[in-house]
Scaffold this active site. Structure first.
Site, short mmCIF file in Angstrom:
data_model
loop_
_atom_site.label_atom_id
_atom_site.label_comp_id
_atom_site.label_asym_id
_atom_site.label_seq_id
_atom_site.Cartn_x
_atom_site.Cartn_y
_atom_site.Cartn_z
N GLN A 56 27.61 -33.47 -11.73
CA GLN A 56 27.06 -33.24 -13.07
C GLN A 56 26.63 -31.79 -13.27
O GLN A 56 26.34 -31.39 -14.39
CB GLN A 56 25.88 -34.17 -13.33
CG GLN A 56 26.29 -35.63 -13.45
CD GLN A 56 25.10 -36.50 -13.72
OE1 GLN A 56 24.36 -36.86 -12.82
NE2 GLN A 56 24.91 -36.83 -14.99
N CYS A 103 22.96 -41.55 -19.43
CA CYS A 103 23.48 -40.60 -18.45
C CYS A 103 23.44 -39.19 -19.05
O CYS A 103 23.81 -39.00 -20.21
CB CYS A 103 24.91 -40.97 -18.08
SG CYS A 103 25.67 -39.88 -16.87
N LEU A 104 22.99 -38.22 -18.25
CA LEU A 104 22.91 -36.84 -18.73
C LEU A 104 24.28 -36.30 -19.15
O LEU A 104 24.35 -35.42 -20.00
CB LEU A 104 22.31 -35.94 -17.65
CG LEU A 104 20.85 -36.23 -17.27
CD1 LEU A 104 20.42 -35.33 -16.10
CD2 LEU A 104 19.93 -36.04 -18.45
N HIS A 156 28.39 -41.76 -9.36
CA HIS A 156 28.85 -40.40 -9.71
C HIS A 156 29.58 -39.76 -8.54
O HIS A 156 30.60 -39.09 -8.71
CB HIS A 156 27.68 -39.50 -10.11
CG HIS A 156 27.32 -39.55 -11.55
ND1 HIS A 156 28.17 -39.14 -12.55
CD2 HIS A 156 26.19 -39.96 -12.17
CE1 HIS A 156 27.58 -39.29 -13.72
NE2 HIS A 156 26.38 -39.80 -13.52
N GLY A 158 17.67 -39.07 -12.63
CA GLY A 158 18.63 -38.88 -11.56
C GLY A 158 19.68 -37.87 -11.97
O GLY A 158 19.91 -37.67 -13.17
N HIS A 176 23.54 -45.76 -9.74
CA HIS A 176 24.16 -44.96 -10.80
C HIS A 176 24.58 -43.60 -10.24
O HIS A 176 25.71 -43.13 -10.48
CB HIS A 176 23.17 -44.80 -11.96
CG HIS A 176 23.67 -43.96 -13.09
ND1 HIS A 176 23.96 -44.50 -14.33
CD2 HIS A 176 23.92 -42.63 -13.20
CE1 HIS A 176 24.37 -43.53 -15.14
NE2 HIS A 176 24.35 -42.39 -14.48
N GLU A 177 23.68 -42.96 -9.47
CA GLU A 177 23.99 -41.64 -8.92
C GLU A 177 25.07 -41.72 -7.84
O GLU A 177 25.95 -40.86 -7.77
CB GLU A 177 22.72 -40.96 -8.39
CG GLU A 177 21.67 -40.70 -9.45
CD GLU A 177 22.18 -40.06 -10.73
OE1 GLU A 177 23.11 -39.23 -10.67
OE2 GLU A 177 21.66 -40.39 -11.80
#
Length: 163
Positions: free
Chosen positions: A51, A90-91, A136, A46, A132-133
């Site tokens: 991000q 997480c990225l 963000h 994701g 999660h996304e």
């Protein structure tokens, strides 16, 4: 398509609620395509627009080739249910993994890249990634939800056990 730079914590763009998307044009389509390529390049499931430095309500979740890519524009959570604790990464937090409690079930309303409204229900890992996304997009980061930090080597051992 272009691989975009991943914004790392503690960049302030990651903690600000994103603006609603009102223009559904080719530029949005290019952003979605580039976000997907970037996510794949960095081995993610994701990615959200903040991000990659864009403070707009756009996110993608993609699990595997057997499922369609979930593109979420202006997503709204309309229902949740159940609860489970699982390990997340997480990225924007390379090397950080932790146990996070999230609903087991989610229902959302969102728009597609052409602006069409749709509804989606998901459970388990898919629900977790979607939530999660969406976090963000609301400026909420997973590090604030971690109940227990998991050592990456511990996490990798678990993955090897699953294979």
């Amino acid at each position: 398509m272009t691989i975009l730079k991943i914004v790392q914590h503690p960049s302030p763009i990651l903690t600000k609620p994103c603006e609603e998307v009102t223009v559904f044009d080719d530029k949005l389509g290019v952003l979605l395509d580039n976000m997907h390529e970037t996510m794949i390049e960095h081995d993610g499931v994701g990615i959200a627009a903040p991000q990659v430095g864009k403070s707009i309500r756009v996110a993608i979740v993609d699990f595997d080739e057997e499922q369609d890519i979930i593109e979420m524009i202006n997503p709204v959570v309309t229902a949740t249910g159940g609860s489970e604790v699982e390990v997340e990464g997480c990225l924007s937090f390379p090397g950080l993994f932790g146990e996070v409690e999230r609903p087991f079930f989610v229902r959302i309303e969102a728009q597609e890249r052409d602006g069409k409204l749709y509804e989606l229900e998901a459970e388990g890992y898919e629900a977790r990634a979607i939530l999660h996304e969406i976090d963000h997009l609301n400026g909420v980061l997973f590090d604030k939800k971690i109940q227990r930090v998991v050592d990456p080597s511990e996490f990798e051992d678990d993955e090897e056990d699953d294979e």
